[in-house]
Design a protein around this motif. Structure first.
Motif, PDB file in Angstrom:
ATOM      1  N   GLY A   1       0.980  -1.173   0.079  1.00  0.00           N
ATOM      2  CA  GLY A   1       0.029  -0.078  -0.060  1.00  0.00           C
ATOM      3  C   GLY A   1       0.709   1.245   0.030  1.00  0.00           C
ATOM      4  O   GLY A   1       0.225   2.242   0.079  1.00  0.00           O
ATOM      5  N   ASN A   2       2.099   1.099  -0.103  1.00  0.00           N
ATOM      6  CA  ASN A   2       2.856   2.417  -0.059  1.00  0.00           C
ATOM      7  C   ASN A   2       3.086   3.069  -1.507  1.00  0.00           C
ATOM      8  O   ASN A   2       3.114   2.198  -2.342  1.00  0.00           O
ATOM      9  CB  ASN A   2       4.472   1.823   0.255  1.00  0.00           C
ATOM     10  CG  ASN A   2       4.387   1.330   1.862  1.00  0.00           C
ATOM     11  OD1 ASN A   2       4.131   1.916   2.700  1.00  0.00           O
ATOM     12  ND2 ASN A   2       5.092   0.238   1.802  1.00  0.00           N
ATOM     13  N   CYS A   3       2.805   4.110  -1.503  1.00  0.00           N
ATOM     14  CA  CYS A   3       3.284   5.060  -2.969  1.00  0.00           C
ATOM     15  C   CYS A   3       4.726   5.091  -3.142  1.00  0.00           C
ATOM     16  O   CYS A   3       5.388   5.563  -2.237  1.00  0.00           O
ATOM     17  CB  CYS A   3       2.510   6.307  -2.742  1.00  0.00           C
ATOM     18  SG  CYS A   3       2.570   7.337  -4.206  1.00  0.00           S
ATOM     19  N   GLU A   4       5.031   4.379  -4.254  1.00  0.00           N
ATOM     20  CA  GLU A   4       6.670   4.415  -4.628  1.00  0.00           C
ATOM     21  C   GLU A   4       6.948   5.457  -5.433  1.00  0.00           C
ATOM     22  O   GLU A   4       8.099   5.529  -5.649  1.00  0.00           O
ATOM     23  CB  GLU A   4       7.050   2.856  -4.890  1.00  0.00           C
ATOM     24  CG  GLU A   4       6.800   1.974  -3.882  1.00  0.00           C
ATOM     25  CD  GLU A   4       7.739   1.819  -2.791  1.00  0.00           C
ATOM     26  OE1 GLU A   4       8.750   2.644  -2.989  1.00  0.00           O
ATOM     27  OE2 GLU A   4       7.597   1.319  -1.786  1.00  0.00           O
ATOM     28  N   ASP A   5       6.042   5.882  -6.212  1.00  0.00           N
ATOM     29  CA  ASP A   5       6.283   6.989  -7.260  1.00  0.00           C
ATOM     30  C   ASP A   5       5.291   7.727  -7.751  1.00  0.00           C
ATOM     31  O   ASP A   5       4.287   7.510  -7.861  1.00  0.00           O
ATOM     32  CB  ASP A   5       6.867   6.038  -8.450  1.00  0.00           C
ATOM     33  CG  ASP A   5       7.096   7.009  -9.686  1.00  0.00           C
ATOM     34  OD1 ASP A   5       8.189   7.607  -9.413  1.00  0.00           O
ATOM     35  OD2 ASP A   5       6.624   6.794 -10.745  1.00  0.00           O
ATOM     36  N   ILE A   6       5.741   9.067  -7.678  1.00  0.00           N
ATOM     37  CA  ILE A   6       4.618  10.165  -8.202  1.00  0.00           C
ATOM     38  C   ILE A   6       5.537  10.880  -9.497  1.00  0.00           C
ATOM     39  O   ILE A   6       6.476  11.266  -9.483  1.00  0.00           O
ATOM     40  CB  ILE A   6       4.255  11.157  -7.346  1.00  0.00           C
ATOM     41  CG1 ILE A   6       3.719  10.338  -6.068  1.00  0.00           C
ATOM     42  CG2 ILE A   6       3.329  12.200  -8.030  1.00  0.00           C
ATOM     43  CD1 ILE A   6       3.111  11.269  -4.842  1.00  0.00           C
ATOM     44  N   PRO A   7       4.960  10.698 -10.685  1.00  0.00           N
ATOM     45  CA  PRO A   7       6.017  11.024 -11.807  1.00  0.00           C
ATOM     46  C   PRO A   7       6.100  12.726 -11.767  1.00  0.00           C
ATOM     47  O   PRO A   7       7.277  13.033 -12.173  1.00  0.00           O
ATOM     48  CB  PRO A   7       4.786  10.691 -13.227  1.00  0.00           C
ATOM     49  CG  PRO A   7       4.283   9.555 -12.538  1.00  0.00           C
ATOM     50  CD  PRO A   7       4.038   9.673 -11.169  1.00  0.00           C
ATOM     51  N   CYS A   8       5.199  13.358 -11.279  1.00  0.00           N
ATOM     52  CA  CYS A   8       5.368  14.679 -11.354  1.00  0.00           C
ATOM     53  C   CYS A   8       5.771  15.370 -10.045  1.00  0.00           C
ATOM     54  O   CYS A   8       6.089  16.526 -10.176  1.00  0.00           O
ATOM     55  CB  CYS A   8       4.111  15.592 -11.675  1.00  0.00           C
ATOM     56  SG  CYS A   8       2.929  15.357 -10.297  1.00  0.00           S
ATOM     57  N   SER A   9       6.436  14.507  -9.282  1.00  0.00           N
ATOM     58  CA  SER A   9       6.764  15.050  -7.983  1.00  0.00           C
ATOM     59  C   SER A   9       7.837  14.125  -6.980  1.00  0.00           C
ATOM     60  O   SER A   9       7.576  12.768  -7.189  1.00  0.00           O
ATOM     61  CB  SER A   9       5.480  15.261  -7.003  1.00  0.00           C
ATOM     62  OG  SER A   9       6.330  15.805  -5.622  1.00  0.00           O
ATOM     63  N   ARG A  10       8.933  14.776  -6.414  1.00  0.00           N
ATOM     64  CA  ARG A  10       9.733  13.776  -5.883  1.00  0.00           C
ATOM     65  C   ARG A  10       9.286  13.584  -4.485  1.00  0.00           C
ATOM     66  O   ARG A  10       9.694  12.574  -3.607  1.00  0.00           O
ATOM     67  CB  ARG A  10      11.238  14.360  -5.775  1.00  0.00           C
ATOM     68  CG  ARG A  10      11.832  14.658  -7.072  1.00  0.00           C
ATOM     69  CD  ARG A  10      13.106  15.020  -6.966  1.00  0.00           C
ATOM     70  NE  ARG A  10      14.141  15.130  -8.074  1.00  0.00           N
ATOM     71  CZ  ARG A  10      15.090  15.654  -8.415  1.00  0.00           C
ATOM     72  NH1 ARG A  10      15.715  16.277  -7.130  1.00  0.00           N
ATOM     73  NH2 ARG A  10      15.838  15.665  -9.397  1.00  0.00           N
ATOM     74  N   HIS A  11       8.355  14.577  -3.898  1.00  0.00           N
ATOM     75  CA  HIS A  11       7.871  14.427  -2.675  1.00  0.00           C
ATOM     76  C   HIS A  11       6.517  13.486  -2.598  1.00  0.00           C
ATOM     77  O   HIS A  11       5.762  13.576  -3.558  1.00  0.00           O
ATOM     78  CB  HIS A  11       7.445  15.712  -1.964  1.00  0.00           C
ATOM     79  CG  HIS A  11       6.610  15.570  -0.861  1.00  0.00           C
ATOM     80  ND1 HIS A  11       7.227  15.399   0.399  1.00  0.00           N
ATOM     81  CD2 HIS A  11       5.410  15.808  -0.685  1.00  0.00           C
ATOM     82  CE1 HIS A  11       6.225  15.478   1.349  1.00  0.00           C
ATOM     83  NE2 HIS A  11       5.029  15.983   0.843  1.00  0.00           N
ATOM     84  N   ILE A  12       6.639  12.371  -1.697  1.00  0.00           N
ATOM     85  CA  ILE A  12       5.397  11.501  -1.564  1.00  0.00           C
ATOM     86  C   ILE A  12       4.965  11.887  -0.229  1.00  0.00           C
ATOM     87  O   ILE A  12       5.393  11.544   0.804  1.00  0.00           O
ATOM     88  CB  ILE A  12       6.043  10.305  -1.688  1.00  0.00           C
ATOM     89  CG1 ILE A  12       6.528   9.749  -3.085  1.00  0.00           C
ATOM     90  CG2 ILE A  12       4.809   9.218  -1.315  1.00  0.00           C
ATOM     91  CD1 ILE A  12       6.983   8.426  -3.100  1.00  0.00           C
TER      92      ILE A  12
ATOM     93  N   SER B   1      -0.616   9.261   1.585  1.00  0.00           N
ATOM     94  CA  SER B   1      -0.849   8.686   0.372  1.00  0.00           C
ATOM     95  C   SER B   1      -0.833   6.953   0.540  1.00  0.00           C
ATOM     96  O   SER B   1      -1.034   6.184  -0.499  1.00  0.00           O
ATOM     97  CB  SER B   1       0.280   8.692  -0.773  1.00  0.00           C
ATOM     98  OG  SER B   1       1.839   8.186  -0.080  1.00  0.00           O
ATOM     99  N   LYS B   2      -0.482   6.429   1.694  1.00  0.00           N
ATOM    100  CA  LYS B   2      -0.626   5.043   1.891  1.00  0.00           C
ATOM    101  C   LYS B   2      -1.899   4.687   1.993  1.00  0.00           C
ATOM    102  O   LYS B   2      -2.844   5.004   2.523  1.00  0.00           O
ATOM    103  CB  LYS B   2       0.362   4.721   3.332  1.00  0.00           C
ATOM    104  CG  LYS B   2       0.275   3.093   3.654  1.00  0.00           C
ATOM    105  CD  LYS B   2       1.210   2.816   4.831  1.00  0.00           C
ATOM    106  CE  LYS B   2       1.222   1.309   5.046  1.00  0.00           C
ATOM    107  NZ  LYS B   2       1.879   0.722   4.085  1.00  0.00           N
ATOM    108  N   LEU B   3      -2.010   3.346   1.175  1.00  0.00           N
ATOM    109  CA  LEU B   3      -3.338   2.661   1.244  1.00  0.00           C
ATOM    110  C   LEU B   3      -3.403   1.441   1.990  1.00  0.00           C
ATOM    111  O   LEU B   3      -2.113   0.831   2.489  1.00  0.00           O
ATOM    112  CB  LEU B   3      -3.746   2.103  -0.177  1.00  0.00           C
ATOM    113  CG  LEU B   3      -3.929   3.033  -1.385  1.00  0.00           C
ATOM    114  CD1 LEU B   3      -3.809   2.577  -2.741  1.00  0.00           C
ATOM    115  CD2 LEU B   3      -5.353   3.672  -1.166  1.00  0.00           C
TER     116      LEU B   3
END
Length: 358
Positions: free
Chosen positions: A110-121, A125-127
Motif C-alpha cells: 500500500g506504499n506509494c513508491e512513485d509520483i511522476p510529477c513530484s519527488r515528494h510523496i 498516500s498510503k493505502l
C-alpha cells in the motif's frame, strides 16, 4: 425419524443462555454491519494473469487485486488517495499498480513508491493492504495485512494433491450466517428433503484458528426395500461433518465411515452482499489420483459430490430466499444451531465492519 435429545430444563436453559458475549457491543450473528475477520473468496486465479488488475466489491469494500511481474497476487483498497480514481482501471508496472489518472504507483503493502510529477510523496498516500492466498483455484482476501493463519483445509486432505471444481455461484436472500447453518439442522432432512434418517446428534467440537467442527451421525433406516438395499451395500450407519471457519467458509464432509464410497468433500465460500443478501461459491474437492483409472475415479467422486449437492440445493433455496430469522422458540434438538450462533458471536470484527468501536 429425526431423534430429539431430551435435555432436562436446566440443561436446555444452559444451552440457550450459553455465554454469547461478543467482542463488540452488538451481536455479530446475522448482523450486516459486522464483517468478521476471515478469508473471503473473490475470483478464480485464472482471471488475473500476470500483469493484470481487477477491481471488485467484497463485503461492501471496493478492492483492487493485481498480479505483479513476480506472479504474486496483491490486494489494496481500490481508490487512489490522490483524487479517488479506482486503481482497477490503471495498469500493472512491474510489481506496482499505477493509477490511470496521474500514474501514482503503489506496491503490495500500500506504499506509494512513485509520483511522476513530484519527488515528494505525501505521508497520507498510503493505502490499506490485505493479505492474499491462492487456494482451491481461487484468490482469497483477508481483511487485514497480517492474517495469522491460512485458508481453512480438511484435516485429512492436507499436503495432498487436490482436484478442485467450482460450480456456478448463487445468491440467497438472507445473511450468510443463517444459510450456513443448513448443514447442521438435522430436523429439515426429514421435513424438507423427505429423508427418513435417524439422527442421534452426537456432537463433537474442535476449536482452533476460529474453526468449529460439528459431526453428526446416525443409523440408516430399514423401513423399505430401497433403504434396506442401501444399508446392505453402504453399512448400517452414516456420519458427516460440517467445519466452519470464521463464519464465512463452510466445509462439508459426507459419506464418512461407510463401505464402497470414500468420503466426499465440498466447500461453501460465503461473502456478504447487500442488506439481507449473500453470495455462495460451491467448490467440489477430491484427491488427485494417478493413472487413467485413478483419474476416472477422481472425476466420478467429484460428479457424485455434485449430484448430492444438486439433490438438496433447490429445496433449501426455497427456505433461505423466504426467511426472516427469528430464533426465539428453540428446542433441545437445535443444540448445534445454538452452539453455532454462540460461536459466531465470539468472533472478532474486521476493519470492514460498520458502526463498531474497533
Amino acid at each position: 425419524m429425526v431423534e430429539q435429545v431430551n435435555y432436562p430444563e436446566n440443561k436446555r436453559s444452559e444451552l440457550l443462555n450459553e455465554n454469547t458475549q461478543p467482542l463488540t457491543k452488538m451481536p455479530i450473528f446475522n448482523n450486516c454491519d459486522i464483517v468478521t475477520k476471515g478469508w473471503y473468496i473473490t475470483c478464480r486465479s485464472q482471471e488475473i494473469p500476470q500483469g493484470k488488475a481487477k477491481s471488485l466489491t467484497l463485503c461492501g469494500q471496493q478492492i483492487v487485486i493485481f498480479r505483479g511481474q513476480d506472479c504474486k497476487i496483491r490486494a489494496l483498497d481500490a481508490f487512489c488517495p490522490h483524487l479517488g480514481t479506482d486503481l482497477g482501471i490503471g495498469h500493472v508496472d512491474g510489481n506496482l499498480i499505477r493509477c490511470f489518472f496521474h500514474h501514482w504507483g503503489f506496491d503490495g503493502e500500500g506504499n506509494c513508491e512513485d509520483i511522476p510529477c513530484s519527488r515528494h510523496i505525501p505521508s497520507q498516500s498510503k493505502l490499506q493492504a490485505y493479505a492474499t492466498e491462492e487456494k482451491y483455484g481461487f484468490i482469497w482476501i483477508y481483511p487485514d495485512s497480517k492474517p495469522g493463519y491460512g485458508v481453512a483445509e480438511f484435516d485429512e486432505l492436507k499436503d495432498k494433491d487436490l482436484v478442485c471444481v467450482a460450480d456456478n455461484s448463487l445468491e440467497r436472500n438472507c445473511h450468510h450466517h443463517i444459510c450456513m447453518m443448513n448443514g447442521i439442522d438435522a430436523q429439515h432432512l426429514r421435513t424438507v428433503h423427505n429423508l427418513n434418517v435417524k439422527m442421534h446428534l452426537s456432537l463433537s467440537e474442535k476449536h482452533y484458528e476460529n474453526i468449529i467442527d460439528f459431526t453428526l451421525s446416525g443409523d440408516f433406516p430399514n423401513t423399505n426395500f430401497r433403504e434396506k438395499l442401501a444399508s446392505k451395500f453402504l453399512g448400517n450407519s452414516y456420519e458427516y461433518t460440517m467445519r466452519y471457519a470464521d463464519a464465512c467458509v463452510g466445509m462439508l464432509t459426507i459419506m464418512k465411515n461407510i463401505r464402497l464410497i470414500p468420503p466426499l468433500y465440498m466447500i461453501y465460500a460465503y461473502t456478504l452482499g447487500g442488506i439481507e443478501n449473500c453470495k455462495i461459491q460451491p467448490i467440489y474437492i477430491a484427491v488427485k489420483r494417478k493413472g487413467f483409472l485413478g483419474c476416472l475415479r477422481t472425476q466420478f467422486l467429484l460428479y457424485l459430490t455434485q449430484l448430492m449437492y444438486y439433490f438438496l440445493r433447490g429445496e433449501d433455496g426455497m427456505i433461505y430466499d423466504n426467511i426472516r430469522y427469528n430464533p426465539n422458540a428453540l428446542l433441545s434438538i437445535d443444540e448445534p444451531l445454538i452452539k453455532y450462533m454462540n460461536y459466531v458471536n465470539k468472533l472478532e470484527p474486521s476493519i470492514w465492519s460498520k458502526n463498531v468501536d474497533k
